[in-house]
Design a protein around this motif. Structure first.
Motif, short mmCIF file in Angstrom:
data_model
loop_
_atom_site.label_atom_id
_atom_site.label_comp_id
_atom_site.label_asym_id
_atom_site.label_seq_id
_atom_site.Cartn_x
_atom_site.Cartn_y
_atom_site.Cartn_z
N ARG A 549 111.21 -7.54 98.61
CA ARG A 549 111.52 -8.56 97.49
C ARG A 549 110.77 -8.03 96.44
NH1 ARG A 549 111.13 -14.75 99.40
NH2 ARG A 549 111.69 -14.70 97.21
N GLU A 551 110.72 -8.53 93.42
CA GLU A 551 110.49 -9.61 92.14
C GLU A 551 109.22 -10.25 92.16
OE1 GLU A 551 113.00 -11.62 95.31
OE2 GLU A 551 112.97 -9.56 94.42
N THR A 555 106.71 -10.47 89.25
CA THR A 555 106.16 -11.65 88.84
C THR A 555 104.82 -11.59 88.58
OG1 THR A 555 108.18 -12.95 89.84
CG2 THR A 555 106.18 -14.03 89.39
N ARG A 580 114.92 -9.97 85.11
CA ARG A 580 115.14 -10.46 86.46
C ARG A 580 115.68 -12.02 86.30
NH1 ARG A 580 112.91 -6.88 90.15
NH2 ARG A 580 111.53 -5.05 89.37
N TYR A 582 114.95 -13.85 88.95
CA TYR A 582 113.98 -14.76 89.54
C TYR A 582 113.51 -15.76 88.89
CZ TYR A 582 110.52 -15.06 93.51
OH TYR A 582 109.72 -15.66 94.36
N TRP A 585 109.54 -15.11 87.72
CA TRP A 585 109.76 -14.01 86.89
C TRP A 585 109.81 -14.78 85.47
CZ3 TRP A 585 112.14 -11.28 83.21
CH2 TRP A 585 111.68 -10.24 82.69
N SER A 618 107.83 -22.80 90.86
CA SER A 618 108.14 -21.89 89.79
C SER A 618 109.29 -22.85 88.87
CB SER A 618 109.11 -20.76 90.56
OG SER A 618 110.05 -21.41 91.57
#
Length: 887
Positions: A549, A551, A555, A580, A582, A585, A618
């Motif tokens: 992963r 991402e 991040t 990205r 995500y 991110w 997030s």
């Protein structure tokens, strides 16, 4: 198909049954191949732990020529680290074991029913003993502890097999297989609907481990010599064409094969520490098993009528093969490394011992034929001197000797694997005390096995015992280390504030697993916590290249840059980044843009908000940062953020602040000011933040006295700079200079020097409101004036111009409301009070008009007041006269 089995007299029914059996075998091999690639990944997953931190960014900015003033407000950064989950049961693999295993047993029993009486009875006795070892009473069918279900199985399997063996010898093999399958399915349905345990399938799989293990070991030993037999074919077959050099070639490849097996044995017994990855033992087992499909045919012919390949040999062999593939796949799916090591030891030790004896058997019987280059493979199981039975007995004795040289470790590991299965069962049923006991019993058999130690560490964490968790995680890294164990150990040590121990453990893990992005990421974040930015950047950059992963480290890199890089460096670092999807991110990307003061238009990503609107870390960071960054372009969060606050009460303060930014810059500024002013009056730990925000908003709207009042209560350079700027813009240059000198005395500040230079040059404040007002006056319309009012509903010029326009458009009520709204905050403007007085007269509100006139007298200069009275008094007198005449 007929050529495939070297039989030309197989009928259509047998061929179809064989094809079905081979399809089941392929399914089993695919299942095993998928699960064996990364056994631990079958039982654990990489979770991501997200943490929220703040970085100050100036998103409220007042630009004045070559100088700007902003106040810092928090933007949220998301940092993430990998957390290995507890071991979980793969129920699909449980069903695959029971399903494929049931089919395999049906094939075996179908073949056993065609054996001679002695061998049939002996085989059935062994099968019944194995069935008894499965402890079917644990399923709770027909009552807890009742053995009625076991007796029923004996009657059905035993009765059906004896009936087919003694009375229906004429029945086809396909019918036999279907009959046993029907019994197996019936028993499975009965167990599923009458069992009193929570997970009958898992219970059956866990307690039947001895059955599957014995059958798997039997198959691996039966097929142990097939590769050596294949080498004989390779050396002597006319298709390959080695001719008279067959003996030399055979000896070379046979010895190489045995040497490789010997090296594997030495590695498994820890006598050498070499990375033997040329051919995995699992590949050797599969190759031997596949070769045995053909080789077992010739071996069956050598039994003198005891085992016919067509009637029994093929079905028993394929049945054992299916059971072995299913059980090995199940062991891999459960990450039960003791069982996997048992199977590996059986493969290596069995092939080494039995192939070595088989090599002697070949040379003792067929050396002259090999020297002549004849096709020895055709007569391989027709010995001239040294018998097959002697070869098998000596080979098995060698296998036992090799096992004994390991101090019977494979036997202990088999017991440990069994206890691990029971531990998994009771962990699933949440009987943690019982599960812990079984895992500890497994450790008594093999104290370094990864499965038990990792499971006990997980149970210790569940109980809050970090000391025990650290001990078991460390134990799990001794023999069969894994990135998951190192990550678990590192996280526990960090929670215990043992930073250097955590760093050492993660670095040790990276030494063992240099391409583990999860370990690299976590180590990088450990360094980031201590502000060792260089090391953090190094490890995170490596993690971004290797993690599954990617991402997550990407991040974290954004978070590191946001904390340690200035705006210029941020521009350079982020210029070439690929965007990205995500959410974490995206949240950090918006925080970086806030630091860069890049507020270009961006699309809101709905995927950051889950369907139930319950925000993660997030999600909160993304929504909040988006509101700060896009407040000037997007009004979406004016309604969205409050609705999210209702669903996320613990996050309500941040979400409502986000909505206020959108409200102020893209919605109703008056409403935003009212709410922010109420928060300031409430006080609390965030009062300084709210006060400097509203102070800056007042400054942007030209309410300099109110800005000074708020910013005077803000400590630090931000408050003093804001006061100086407000004093300067309101014409109090001397007061501004005094404040700037005070700041300069506290320390050299480039911003102070720049502001002093701007003051000496004559500061001009040109805003977007001025442009919008000029447009409205040039092209008057409701739309143009509304835009000017939205930009600044408190500016005296805008309020006067807009109210006059709507008054001329015969909309006195709207004009009056514009003025009243402005006076809620800007109550010291004589021009707005003039409009209030005149509009009150228009509506016949003489008392309000007189109040407005009094305010004009208070705030206006003498000349301005005189000009006002010349307009006001005649209109007031006219209204009074009209009222008098009406009376």
């Amino acid at each position: 198909m007929r050529q495939l089995f070297f039989q030309r007299d197989w009928n259509t029914n047998e061929l179809r049954s064989a094809l079905g059996a081979l399809i089941v075998l392929v399914i089993g091999l695919v299942f095993f191949s998928v699960k064996i690639v990364n056994p631990l990944a079958n039982a654990t997953r990489w979770d991501v732990l997200s943490e929220l931190s703040e970085v100050s960014a100036a998103v409220d900015v007042l630009r004045l020529e070559n100088w700007q003033y902003g106040v810092s407000v928090p933007s949220y950064l998301v940092t993430e680290q990998f957390v290995a989950s507890t071991m979980e049961v793969d129920f699909m693999s449980v069903w695959m074991l029971l399903g494929l295993g049931g089919i395999g047993i049906s094939l075996i029993l179908a073949g056993l029913t065609t054996l001679p009486r002695f061998w049939y009875l002996g085989s059935m006795v062994v099968f019944i003993l194995l069935l008894g070892a499965s402890q079917t009473e644990t399923l709770g069918i027909f009552g807890e502890g009742s053995r009625t279900f076991f007796i029923l199985m004996l009657l059905l399997y035993g009765g059906l097999s004896y009936y087919l063996h003694a009375f229906r010898t004429d029945v086809s093999v396909g019918f036999r297989i279907l009959a046993f399958l029907a019994v197996s399915v019936g028993l499975a349905v009965l167990a599923a609907f009458t069992s009193t345990v929570p997970y009958p399938a898992l219970t059956a799989a866990a307690y039947s481990t001895p059955l599957w293990l014995v059958l798997s070991v039997l198959f691996l030993l039966i097929s142990a010599t097939e590769i050596m037999a294949g080498l004989v074919w390779l050396s002597t077959s006319s298709r390959v064409g080695m001719g008279r050099s067959s003996l030399k070639n055979f000896l070379i490849i046979a010895i190489l094969y045995l040497v490789y097996l010997l090296l594997l044995f030495l590695r498994n017994t820890r006598q050498i520490d070499w990375d033997m990855t040329l051919v995995n033992p699992a590949v050797l087992a599969i190759v031997a098993g596949l070769l045995g499909i053909w080789g077992f045919s010739a071996r069956s012919e050598s039994t003198n009528g005891v085992l016919y390949y067509r009637e029994a040999g093929f079905w028993i062999y394929i049945g054992l093969f299916v059971v072995t593939a299913a059980f090995a796949g199940y062991a891999a799916a459960m990450a039960n490394d003791p069982l996997l090591e048992v199977l590996e030891d059986v493969v290596v030790n069995g092939q080494l011992a039995m192939s070595a004896v088989f090599l002697f058997y070949v040379l003792a019987n067929f050396l002259p034929l090999l020297q002549q280059g004849l096709a020895v493979h055709k007569v391989l199981y027709k010995p001239l001197r040294f018998g097959l039975t002697q070869t098998r007995l000596l080979g098995f004795a060698g296998f036992v000797i090799l096992i004994s040289t390991q101090t019977l470790l494979p036997i202990y590991q088999a017991v440990a694997g069994y206890f691990n299965g029971l531990g998994d069962l009771y962990t699933t049923t949440r009987e943690y005390t019982l599960a812990e006991q079984y895992y500890k019993m497994a450790l008594q058999q093999e104290f370094q096995n990864h499965k038990s130690n990792y499971a006990l560490a997980s149970l210790a964490l569940r109980q809050g015992d970090r000391t025990a968790a650290a001990f078991y995680f460390r134990q799990a890294t001794l023999k069969n280390p894994s990135p998951q164990a190192y990550v678990g150990l590192g996280n526990v040590l960090v929670q215990e504030n043992l930073f250097f121990d955590a760093v050492f453990s993660l670095r040790e893990g990276i030494t063992t697993f240099p391409k583990s992005g999860e370990l690299l990421n976590n180590l990088g974040m450990l360094y980031a916590r201590t502000n060792v930015a260089d090391s953090a950047y190094l490890y995170l950059e490596q993690a971004e290249r290797t993690a599954l992963r990617r991402e997550v480290p990407a991040t974290n890199l954004l978070a590191i840059w946001a904390r340690s890089a200035d705006a210029t460096l941020l521009d350079s670092l982020t210029r070439q980044l690929d965007e990205r999807e995500y959410p974490s991110w995206q949240a950090n990307w918006l925080a970086v843009q806030n630091l860069r003061q890049d507020f270009t238009d961006r699309r809101f990503r709905q995927e950051a908000i889950p369907a139930d609107s319950l925000l993660s870390v997030s999600g909160l960071a993304y929504v909040y940062n988006f509101a700060l960054n896009q407040a000037r372009q997007d009004s979406l969060l004016i309604q969205l953020a409050p609705s999210l606050a209702d669903k996320n009460p613990f996050l309500a303060d941040d979400l409502l602040l986000a909505s206020l930014y959108s409200e102020f810059y893209s919605g109703n500024k008056l409403r935003a000011l009212e709410i922010m002013n109420a928060w300031v009056e409430e006080g609390g730990e965030k009062e300084p933040l709210f006060r400097k925000i509203i102070g800056h908003w007042y400054l942007q709207l030209g309410l300099y006295d109110m800005a000074i009042e708020e910013l005077s209560l803000v400590k630090g350079p931000e408050g003093l700079l804001g006061q100086a700027l407000a004093q300067a813009l309101s014409g109090q240059v001397a007061a501004a200079a005094i404040l700037l000198e005070r700041l300069q005395d506290e320390g050299a500040n480039p911003a102070v020097q720049a502001l002093q230079q701007s003051l000496s040059d004559g500061m001009k404040h040109v805003t977007a409101t001025d442009t919008l007002l000029a447009t409205a006056q040039a092209k008057p319309s409701p739309v143009t004036f509304q835009r000017a009012l939205q930009a600044n509903p408190l500016d005296a010029d805008v309020v006067v111009a807009a109210s006059n326009y709507f008054r001329q458009q015969k909309q006195p009520t709207k004009a009056y409301q514009i003025v009243v709204n402005a006076l809620r905050f800007n109550d010291s403007s004589s021009r707005i009070w003039e409009q209030y007085a005149l509009l009150s007269l228009d509506q016949g509100l003489l008392q309000q008009a007189d109040e407005g006139a009094a305010k004009v007298q208070t705030y206006a200069s003498a000349a301005d007041y005189q000009a006002f009275t010349e307009r006001y008094q005649p209109r007031k007198a006219l209204i009074e006269k009209q009222r008098e005449e009406f009376r």
